[in-house]
Design an enzyme around this catalytic site. Structure first.
Site, PDB file in Angstrom:
ATOM      1  N   LYS A 119       0.843  -1.224   0.000  1.00  0.00           N
ATOM      2  CA  LYS A 119       0.000   0.000   0.000  1.00  0.00           C
ATOM      3  C   LYS A 119       0.861   1.251   0.000  1.00  0.00           C
ATOM      4  O   LYS A 119       2.062   1.219   0.296  1.00  0.00           O
ATOM      5  CB  LYS A 119      -0.935   0.009   1.203  1.00  0.00           C
ATOM      6  N   PRO A 148       8.516  -4.494  -1.933  1.00  0.00           N
ATOM      7  CA  PRO A 148       9.807  -4.136  -1.348  1.00  0.00           C
ATOM      8  C   PRO A 148       9.759  -4.237   0.176  1.00  0.00           C
ATOM      9  O   PRO A 148       8.778  -3.828   0.809  1.00  0.00           O
ATOM     10  CB  PRO A 148      10.013  -2.695  -1.804  1.00  0.00           C
ATOM     11  N   VAL A 149      10.818  -4.792   0.756  1.00  0.00           N
ATOM     12  CA  VAL A 149      10.833  -5.094   2.191  1.00  0.00           C
ATOM     13  C   VAL A 149      11.243  -3.863   3.000  1.00  0.00           C
ATOM     14  O   VAL A 149      12.135  -3.113   2.597  1.00  0.00           O
ATOM     15  CB  VAL A 149      11.817  -6.266   2.441  1.00  0.00           C
ATOM     16  N   GLY A 164      10.014  -0.931   3.613  1.00  0.00           N
ATOM     17  CA  GLY A 164      10.023   0.364   2.943  1.00  0.00           C
ATOM     18  C   GLY A 164       8.845   1.249   3.307  1.00  0.00           C
ATOM     19  O   GLY A 164       8.693   2.341   2.774  1.00  0.00           O
ATOM     20  N   GLY A 165       7.955   0.775   4.190  1.00  0.00           N
ATOM     21  CA  GLY A 165       6.750   1.549   4.502  1.00  0.00           C
ATOM     22  C   GLY A 165       5.606   1.209   3.571  1.00  0.00           C
ATOM     23  O   GLY A 165       4.625   1.941   3.490  1.00  0.00           O
ATOM     24  N   GLY A 219       4.350  -4.650   3.243  1.00  0.00           N
ATOM     25  CA  GLY A 219       4.502  -6.014   2.704  1.00  0.00           C
ATOM     26  C   GLY A 219       4.276  -7.081   3.769  1.00  0.00           C
ATOM     27  O   GLY A 219       3.602  -8.081   3.527  1.00  0.00           O
ATOM     28  N   SER A 273       2.490  -6.749   6.433  1.00  0.00           N
ATOM     29  CA  SER A 273       1.060  -6.728   6.764  1.00  0.00           C
ATOM     30  C   SER A 273       0.262  -7.483   5.705  1.00  0.00           C
ATOM     31  O   SER A 273      -0.713  -8.181   6.029  1.00  0.00           O
ATOM     32  CB  SER A 273       0.559  -5.279   6.842  1.00  0.00           C
ATOM     33  N   ASP A 275      -1.554  -1.958   9.977  1.00  0.00           N
ATOM     34  CA  ASP A 275      -1.876  -1.969   8.540  1.00  0.00           C
ATOM     35  C   ASP A 275      -2.525  -3.279   8.080  1.00  0.00           C
ATOM     36  O   ASP A 275      -2.914  -3.398   6.924  1.00  0.00           O
ATOM     37  CB  ASP A 275      -0.600  -1.762   7.709  1.00  0.00           C
TER      38      ASP A 275
HETATM   39  O1  C5P Z   1       1.276  -1.643  14.382  1.00  0.00           O
HETATM   40  P1  C5P Z   1       2.589  -1.720  13.664  1.00  0.00           P
HETATM   41  O2  C5P Z   1       3.304  -3.016  13.867  1.00  0.00           O
HETATM   42  O3  C5P Z   1       2.490  -1.323  12.247  1.00  0.00           O
HETATM   43  O4  C5P Z   1       3.472  -0.589  14.349  1.00  0.00           O
HETATM   44  C1  C5P Z   1       4.874  -0.608  14.387  1.00  0.00           C
HETATM   45  C2  C5P Z   1       5.331   0.454  15.381  1.00  0.00           C
HETATM   46  O5  C5P Z   1       5.037   1.767  14.889  1.00  0.00           O
HETATM   47  C3  C5P Z   1       4.643   0.396  16.730  1.00  0.00           C
HETATM   48  O6  C5P Z   1       5.304  -0.468  17.611  1.00  0.00           O
HETATM   49  C4  C5P Z   1       4.688   1.841  17.216  1.00  0.00           C
HETATM   50  O7  C5P Z   1       5.965   2.116  17.785  1.00  0.00           O
HETATM   51  C5  C5P Z   1       4.597   2.624  15.934  1.00  0.00           C
HETATM   52  N1  C5P Z   1       3.196   3.058  15.672  1.00  0.00           N
HETATM   53  C6  C5P Z   1       2.688   4.152  16.351  1.00  0.00           C
HETATM   54  N2  C5P Z   1       1.399   4.555  16.107  1.00  0.00           N
HETATM   55  C7  C5P Z   1       0.640   3.922  15.183  1.00  0.00           C
HETATM   56  C8  C5P Z   1       1.145   2.813  14.467  1.00  0.00           C
HETATM   57  C9  C5P Z   1       2.439   2.407  14.738  1.00  0.00           C
HETATM   58  O8  C5P Z   1       3.366   4.760  17.185  1.00  0.00           O
HETATM   59  N3  C5P Z   1      -0.608   4.335  14.968  1.00  0.00           N
END
Ligand code: C5P
Length: 333
Positions: A18, A104-105, A107-108, A111, A113, A145
């Site tokens: 995404k 891509p790994v 990278g935001g 993937g 998720s 995500d």
């Molecule tokens: O939920 P996810 O594994 O994608 O989040 C990874 C990290 O990003 C979390 O451990 C948290 O530190 C940060 N995060 C956050 N606020 C969000 C989503 C993620 O601070 N809404």
């Protein structure tokens, strides 16, 4: 409750990476998670996950990013999804998981998720489990995500990004994605967002002229990253542009609150963004917490031209062309 019967042949499911067309980040809550208002778009980069009953759990990674250092234990999000599925449903099977990675790994682009969402759909099919709402709830326990990877298309996300509403849209978007030679950790970028806000809150408006050049200025918009939760207003212009299929309007309003923080940790991002602007990209957008950058093109030909120019840019590892929106997690066998 009657136990559903398990399938004995492999099941394959697919979900997609995404980009966030809008990513508004609020303040962290007591659990450390930040409140978000975001617009997700699923892109055509697929993750394909096959699960098959086995004597014990295992994970194998194949495909374009097979050797990108993906964990093969319970830290792997596909296996974590199967474990969560077992805990929530009482299903007792073990599985062999094969992941064909095309996103891509690190990278935001979500993937991991997508792996979790595809694995959930596949293991549910294997287990004869049909409660999609419970799958959505399990998805939310796996990462912010993951519920979107399950849903796909374009959606407005609130809360941690997991409270989703489908968004109407018209047309196809042509994206070029430039992955980075550098790395960023998502929690670190969130922390940096907080730090930058604390710093700017401690500065008078007159002394906050910490200009970082036009790259950064465009990314952070008109100062909105420097205020409080008012920033989490609805991204109405983005939603209107999607509904009317107006690419120019969409390009003018895409926004990511994490840009300044990501650039401050990895300055090459600003250079790559600037190269894309010079090459005529309609919109230049950090993907999630980065470091991948997305460039919105007018059409497929324009995307190819952008890709060629960006490939030679400093700080770019590789360039991927794709389109959106793409489907949510679904069975392919
Ligand atoms: O939920 P996810 O594994 O994608 O989040 C990874 C990290 O990003 C979390 O451990 C948290 O530190 C940060 N995060 C956050 N606020 C969000 C989503 C993620 O601070 N809404």
């Amino acid at each position: 409750m009657t136990r559903p019967r398990s399938l004995h042949k492999p099941v394959t499911a697919r979900a997609h990476g995404k980009i966030n067309l809008h990513l508004g980040v609020g303040d962290p809550g007591p659990d450390g998670y930040h409140e978000l208002v975001t617009v997700f778009e699923a892109l055509g980069t697929p993750e394909t996950v096959t699960v098959e009953l086995a004597a014990e759990d295992s994970v194998e990674v194949t495909g374009r990013y097979a050797s990108a250092g993906i964990p093969l234990d319970e830290n792997n999000l596909a296996l974590a999804a199967v474990i969560a599925f077992r805990e929530h449903t009482g299903w007792g099977g073990n599985v062999e998981i094969t992941i064909d990675k095309q996103v891509p790994v690190a990278g935001g682009m979500g993937g991991g998720s997508a792996d979790a969402a595809a694995a959930l759909v596949a293991v549910a099919k294997l287990a004869g489990f049909e409660d999609r709402e419970q799958l959505r709830q399990i998805a939310a326990t796996l990462g912010s995500d993951v519920p979107f990877a399950l849903l796909g298309g374009i959606a407005l996300g609130r809360g941690r990004g997991d409270d989703l509403t489908r968004v109407l849209s018209q047309g196809t978007h042509h994206w070029v994605l430039a992955t980075s030679t550098g790395t960023l950790s998502t929690p670190e970028v969130y922390r940096r967002v907080d730090e930058l806000r604390e710093q700017s809150a401690g500065q008078s408006p007159a002394s906050s002229g910490d200009e970082q050049g036009p790259d950064v200025a465009q990314g952070v918009g008109d100062g909105e990253t420097r205020s409080g939760p008012a920033r989490l207003a609805e991204p109405t212009e983005v939603l209107a542009a999607l509904a009317s299929g107006d690419i120019e309007k969409l390009a003018a309003h895409v926004h990511n609150d994490m840009t300044e923080a990501a650039v401050s940790l990895l300055p090459d991002i600003a250079h790559v963004m600037d190269e894309g602007r010079r090459a005529g990209a309609h919109a230049v957008l950090l993907s999630g917490s980065g470091p991948t950058v997305g460039f919105l093109a007018q059409n497929a030909t324009h995307a190819l031209e952008l890709a060629v120019l960006l490939e030679a840019s400093r700080g770019v590892r590789e360039v991927v062309r794709t389109t959106g929106p793409a489907r949510g997690a679904h069975i392919v066998t």
